[in-house]
Design a protein around this motif. Structure first.
Motif, PDB file in Angstrom:
ATOM      1  N   LYS A 268       0.866  -1.190   0.000  1.00 46.37           N
ATOM      2  CA  LYS A 268       0.000   0.000   0.000  1.00 46.37           C
ATOM      3  C   LYS A 268       0.898   1.234   0.000  1.00 46.37           C
ATOM      4  O   LYS A 268       1.406   1.645   1.039  1.00 46.37           O
ATOM      5  CB  LYS A 268      -0.927   0.015   1.214  1.00 46.37           C
ATOM      6  N   TYR A 307      -2.000   4.975 -11.337  1.00 46.80           N
ATOM      7  CA  TYR A 307      -2.641   6.060 -10.615  1.00 46.80           C
ATOM      8  C   TYR A 307      -4.108   6.213 -11.020  1.00 46.80           C
ATOM      9  O   TYR A 307      -4.465   6.057 -12.195  1.00 46.80           O
ATOM     10  CB  TYR A 307      -1.916   7.378 -10.888  1.00 46.80           C
ATOM     11  N   HIS A 308      -4.933   6.504 -10.035  1.00 44.57           N
ATOM     12  CA  HIS A 308      -6.305   6.945 -10.265  1.00 44.57           C
ATOM     13  C   HIS A 308      -6.393   8.441  -9.983  1.00 44.57           C
ATOM     14  O   HIS A 308      -5.700   8.966  -9.099  1.00 44.57           O
ATOM     15  CB  HIS A 308      -7.273   6.192  -9.352  1.00 44.57           C
ATOM     16  N   PRO A 324      -6.994   3.445 -14.263  1.00 49.95           N
ATOM     17  CA  PRO A 324      -5.643   3.871 -13.859  1.00 49.95           C
ATOM     18  C   PRO A 324      -4.774   4.289 -15.041  1.00 49.95           C
ATOM     19  O   PRO A 324      -5.010   3.882 -16.177  1.00 49.95           O
ATOM     20  CB  PRO A 324      -5.077   2.617 -13.200  1.00 49.95           C
ATOM     21  N   ALA A 346      -4.397   8.980  -6.423  1.00 47.57           N
ATOM     22  CA  ALA A 346      -4.041   7.847  -5.573  1.00 47.57           C
ATOM     23  C   ALA A 346      -3.195   6.866  -6.368  1.00 47.57           C
ATOM     24  O   ALA A 346      -3.277   6.810  -7.603  1.00 47.57           O
ATOM     25  CB  ALA A 346      -5.291   7.142  -5.034  1.00 47.57           C
ATOM     26  N   LYS A 348      -1.224   2.814  -6.766  1.00 53.00           N
ATOM     27  CA  LYS A 348      -1.249   1.387  -6.439  1.00 53.00           C
ATOM     28  C   LYS A 348      -0.125   0.694  -7.182  1.00 53.00           C
ATOM     29  O   LYS A 348       0.333   1.164  -8.237  1.00 53.00           O
ATOM     30  CB  LYS A 348      -2.601   0.766  -6.831  1.00 53.00           C
ATOM     31  N   ASP A 352      -1.111  -4.659  -9.539  1.00 50.17           N
ATOM     32  CA  ASP A 352      -2.410  -4.696  -8.864  1.00 50.17           C
ATOM     33  C   ASP A 352      -2.360  -5.441  -7.538  1.00 50.17           C
ATOM     34  O   ASP A 352      -3.406  -5.824  -7.001  1.00 50.17           O
ATOM     35  CB  ASP A 352      -3.488  -5.319  -9.770  1.00 50.17           C
ATOM     36  N   GLU A 355      -3.259  -2.751  -2.044  1.00 54.71           N
ATOM     37  CA  GLU A 355      -4.341  -1.785  -2.067  1.00 54.71           C
ATOM     38  C   GLU A 355      -3.865  -0.430  -2.588  1.00 54.71           C
ATOM     39  O   GLU A 355      -2.670  -0.140  -2.595  1.00 54.71           O
ATOM     40  CB  GLU A 355      -4.925  -1.601  -0.662  1.00 54.71           C
ATOM     41  N   PHE A 356      -4.848   0.387  -2.999  1.00 54.18           N
ATOM     42  CA  PHE A 356      -4.544   1.756  -3.378  1.00 54.18           C
ATOM     43  C   PHE A 356      -4.124   2.550  -2.154  1.00 54.18           C
ATOM     44  O   PHE A 356      -4.551   2.296  -1.031  1.00 54.18           O
ATOM     45  CB  PHE A 356      -5.763   2.421  -4.012  1.00 54.18           C
ATOM     46  N   SER A 357      -3.308   3.555  -2.388  1.00 48.50           N
ATOM     47  CA  SER A 357      -2.939   4.491  -1.333  1.00 48.50           C
ATOM     48  C   SER A 357      -4.145   5.330  -0.942  1.00 48.50           C
ATOM     49  O   SER A 357      -5.188   5.319  -1.608  1.00 48.50           O
ATOM     50  CB  SER A 357      -1.817   5.413  -1.818  1.00 48.50           C
TER      51      SER A 357
END
Length: 371
Positions: A268, A307-308, A324, A346, A348, A352, A355-357
């Motif tokens: 994470k 990134y999202h 992403p 965010a 990750k 995959d 978890e996402f940050s």
């Protein structure tokens, strides 16, 4: 901050008033028929090998079929009838007293060994509470108002036999532990909380183990804060779980939690940094977004992130999320001209895993407007 329990008053607390409850209104001789506890002395529970286990961290569920051998067990120390009292405190005026601990909400027994089984006069500070038979002064349903300096005396001469400084709290519950690989693959960072708070000084022992090739590697999780630790030299892509054990210890007992996880399941990253939102000259419906990987992510060129992006117009409750994306810049199109937009990013792991940050700190910008 808790006040000195041995003084006449407690900082931040409501002290017991000078008119201490009379006999029959909350104080009674120990061993009376209404007593809910016995007289046995319970020492702090500090085992030679720490007990283990508790619920799994939901972020680190094991998906390996042969992990059925992992049992989850919690060890919780019982409340002490007669608290631990082998340390020494101060009455606040330079005199020494035996520091005694008790569990809130239970009956606490204050003993007077020098009385030799005979009745003793008990005082709290300068207030005489009365004369009570052996084994001592019982405080039913002890509350924080009962903390402070007590003394027992010869009932006729008033000679001081013993003094006691009473501290009240709870034995620790099993810590709630979380572990994340925020700087994969260099280290694992763990933190924990206690609920309820023990209200007493509580120490922690944090260790980890990892079995590889028939041997078990064990080590200390190095403390990085009052309730956090970290360890490195981790094995990537291992199907054998790491197991972190955190034990909380205070004068009323000890409790432990065991947290197993696979390294890749707890990746994470920290949030992306240095997010910038800029207008693009001549483009009234576009914004240029730029950011940097988190500084704690050590090798972004070898272990890239994706990134999202989420954004919303100023004062709008509607948030849009896209991604992403692999790059650390993006041109946001179709935005409303002349309107301030609020942006966050965010990150990750690229594969995959984990978890996402959390979302980055927000940044805002308005598209280019004609002069």
């Amino acid at each position: 901050m808790r006040g000195d329990p041995c003084g006449a008053t407690l900082s931040g607390r409501s002290p017991l008033g000078t008119a201490f409850p009379a006999r029959g209104s909350g104080l009674r001789p120990a061993g009376a028929a209404a007593s809910r506890t016995g007289d046995a002395v319970t020492e702090p529970l500090v085992p030679d090998t720490w007990p283990c286990c508790g619920p799994w961290n939901q972020a680190s569920l094991l998906s390996v079929p042969d992990m059925k051998w992992l049992w989850v067990v919690a060890f919780v120390a019982p409340a002490c009838t007669v608290p631990y009292n082998h340390t020494v405190g101060s009455t606040g005026d330079g005199a020494r007293c035996a520091l005694q601990h008790g569990t809130l909400g239970t009956e606490v027994l204050l003993r007077c060994p020098a009385a030799g089984g005979e009745p003793a006069e008990w005082r709290r500070g300068d207030t005489v509470l009365g004369t009570y038979p052996a084994p001592g002064l019982a405080l039913p349903n002890a509350s924080l108002a009962h903390e402070g300096h007590y003394s027992c005396h010869h009932p006729d001469t008033g000679e001081t036999w013993d003094t006691v400084c009473l501290r009240l709290g709870y034995p620790p519950a099993p810590p709630a532990v979380e572990c994340w690989a925020i700087s994969y693959p260099q280290a694992v960072n763990c933190s924990w909380v206690l609920a309820p708070e023990p209200l007493l000084d509580t120490d922690f022992v944090a260790t980890y183990r990892h079995s590889m090739g028939g041997s078990t590697e064990m080590g200390e999780c190095i403390r990085t804060g009052p309730r956090s630790c970290s360890f490195g030299d981790v094995q990537m892509f291992s199907l054998i779980p790491y197991v972190v054990n955190v034990t909380a210890i205070n004068p009323l007992g000890a409790a432990s939690r065991l947290l197993p996880f696979l390294l890749e399941n707890i990746i994470k990253p920290d949030p992306p940094e240095d997010l910038r939102v800029s207008p693009i000259p001549g483009e009234t419906k576009k914004l240029l977004l730029e950011w940097s990987p988190p500084a704690s992510w050590p090798f972004p060129e070898y272990f890239p992130l994706k990134y999202h992006i989420r954004y919303a117009q100023e004062e709008s409750s509607v948030t849009k999320m896209i991604g992403p994306y692999e790059q650390t810049s993006y041109t946001l199109t179709g935005v409303r001209p002349g309107t301030l937009h609020r942006i966050q990013v965010a990150a990750k792991d690229f594969t995959d895993s984990g978890e996402f940050s959390a979302w980055s700190l927000p940044a805002s910008g308005t598209p280019w407007m004609e002069p």
